[in-house]
Design an enzyme around this catalytic site. Structure first.
Site: not given
Ligand code: GKR
Ligand code: MG
Length: 434
Positions: A193, A329
């Protein structure tokens, strides 16, 4: 079979201070858990986005759910998926997952469908993945999901969790975090991330991860739309080698047009790294435009907001037809969601990447599944030899999560507010930032 009761439990769970382009995770994340009870006393369960609005949306439809036959529920409530909330405005660019008002109906439907499938599975003695067409894999691979993070393991005061991973705000610390996750869970790929620091630092982070684990470990980076088209192209060029071999560049720039411009720019420079998305393409309505503009080469599915597990299967088929990859996801979640994700992935043939999961970030102290945390072994979650989702609720833990929910001051995820409170009082989510 008839549903005679629907119960919604709003719970809170500790969550570490993870960073992203949205801001900072709060010390507690919110989830809603539903139970559907049938007239013969069976209970089907599901876990979904947390907080007040998702709970209210579920309660609002309980009158349509109670009295319904779970076998027919999908047909009766199909409007949840195909009715309100369509159109291109469903992009998640400006919404944290679970707070996009335009996908409320498909999120609500997904939770009910999951609980109905669990209920049916329990009634007929079959695992959910086999009810929805049959599994194509017995275990589902997940990838490590490292984040830049501040010190702290989540929770507050007496209720603070152990900070297993420590502060990680440099490339070196991120490598350490990935190593720890690999050692504990045996992951074989990494989704990192980004969108937090200057892209140069994030490029260096990916390079160091590559150096440590070598080219057999696929790498992805996801800055959640924090970069301009130009920056995205530069990062794609700089990481051409590191993201090759099964990696991808996820939501570097905003929207379908931004992604299409990045793709065109990269191809012009002979960089063929696929672009993945769970921000620009979040519903079926986005697919025609995305295909036409060649914006997204990998879609991240998520049964929680794509309208349930069977919609994920349809999405898989559409992706296959158009030569688009399919990944999954994730957003902060507990074991019931992990099992539903695993069943959906097990029964979706065209799943072409290891799935995302936030599960390593949650503590066993918050797990609501009876018997404790779901094992992730060699990076995979196995389909249990049990009916339904294969997990039951621990009602003491549900009560604990509900008490925590009553205690915490927030009713929705707000990463910007957390940034202002703990890191920088003037912080704003600016897109693109770099
Ligand atoms: O947990 O901060 C986070 C993530 O950024 C999450 O909210 C995203 O939805 O994991 C997600 C993603 O892939 O974009
Ligand atoms: Mg993403």
């Amino acid at each position: 079979m008839k549903i005679v009761d629907m119960r919604v439990h709003s719970i809170a769970m500790a969550d570490p201070p993870l960073r992203s382009s949205y801001g900072l995770h709060a010390p507690y994340a919110l989830r809603n858990v539903i139970e559907l009870e049938s007239e013969d006393g069976l209970v089907g369960i599901a876990e979904t986005y947390g907080g007040e609005k998702p709970a209210a949306a579920l309660r609002e439809v309980s009158g349509r759910v109670v009295g319904a036959n779970p076998y027919r529920l999908t047909g009766d409530l199909l409007g949840f998926v195909e009715g309100e909330g369509g159109g291109l405005d469903r992009s998640q660019t400006y919404h944290v997952p679970g707070e996009n008002p335009l996908d409320t109906s498909s999120r609500t439907y997904a939770a009910i469908e999951t609980a109905c499938l669990d209920l049916i599975g329990r009634a007929v003695g079959q695992p959910v993945c086999d009810l929805i067409g049959g599994r194509v894999r017995n275990e589902v691979p997940f990838s490590a999901y490292p984040f830049y993070k501040h010190g702290g393991g989540g929770g507050e005061g007496d209720d603070a969790r152990e900070d297993k991973y420590g502060e990680a705000l440099s490339p070196e610390a991120l490598v350490g975090q990935v190593k720890q996750m690999f050692d504990e869970y045996g992951f074989g790929s990494v989704k990192f991330k980004g969108g937090v620091f200057d892209p140069e630092i994030e490029v260096e982070t990916i390079r160091q991860i590559r150096q440590e684990f070598g080219p057999s470990v696929p790498l992805r980076i996801d800055p959640n739309s924090a970069w301009t088209v130009e920056t995205s192209i530069k990062v794609g060029r700089d990481l051409k080698e590191e993201l090759s071999g099964g990696g991808y560049l996820e939501d570097p720039a905003m929207g379908i047009d931004g992604m299409a411009a990045v793709r065109a720019g990269l191809l012009a420079e002979d960089v063929d790294t696929p672009l993945a998305s769970n921000v620009a393409v979040t519903s079926f309505e986005h697919i025609p435009e995305s295909v036409k503009k060649e914006a997204v080469q990998v879609i991240l599915c998520d049964h929680h907001y794509w309208g349930g597990m069977r919609q994920v299967q349809y999405l898989g088929k559409i992706c296959q037809v158009f030569g688009i990859g399919l990944s999954m996801h994730s957003n902060s979640h507990l074991g019931v969601s992990l099992m539903a994700m695993t069943h959906a992935a097990a029964a979706t043939k065209h799943l072409t990447y290891a799935c995302d999961t936030h599960y390593p970030w949650q503590s066993e102290k918050d797990e609501i599944v009876a018997g404790g945390r779901i094992p992730i072994v060699n990076g995979c979650v196995k389909i249990p030899k049990k009916p339904g989702l294969g997990v039951d609720l621990d009602y003491d833990q549900i009560a604990r999560g509900k008490a925590l929910f009553e205690k915490v001051p927030y009713r929705k995820r707000d990463d910007q507010a957390e940034m202002r409170m703990h890191v920088d009082p003037n912080w704003e989510r600016v897109l693109p930032r770099w």
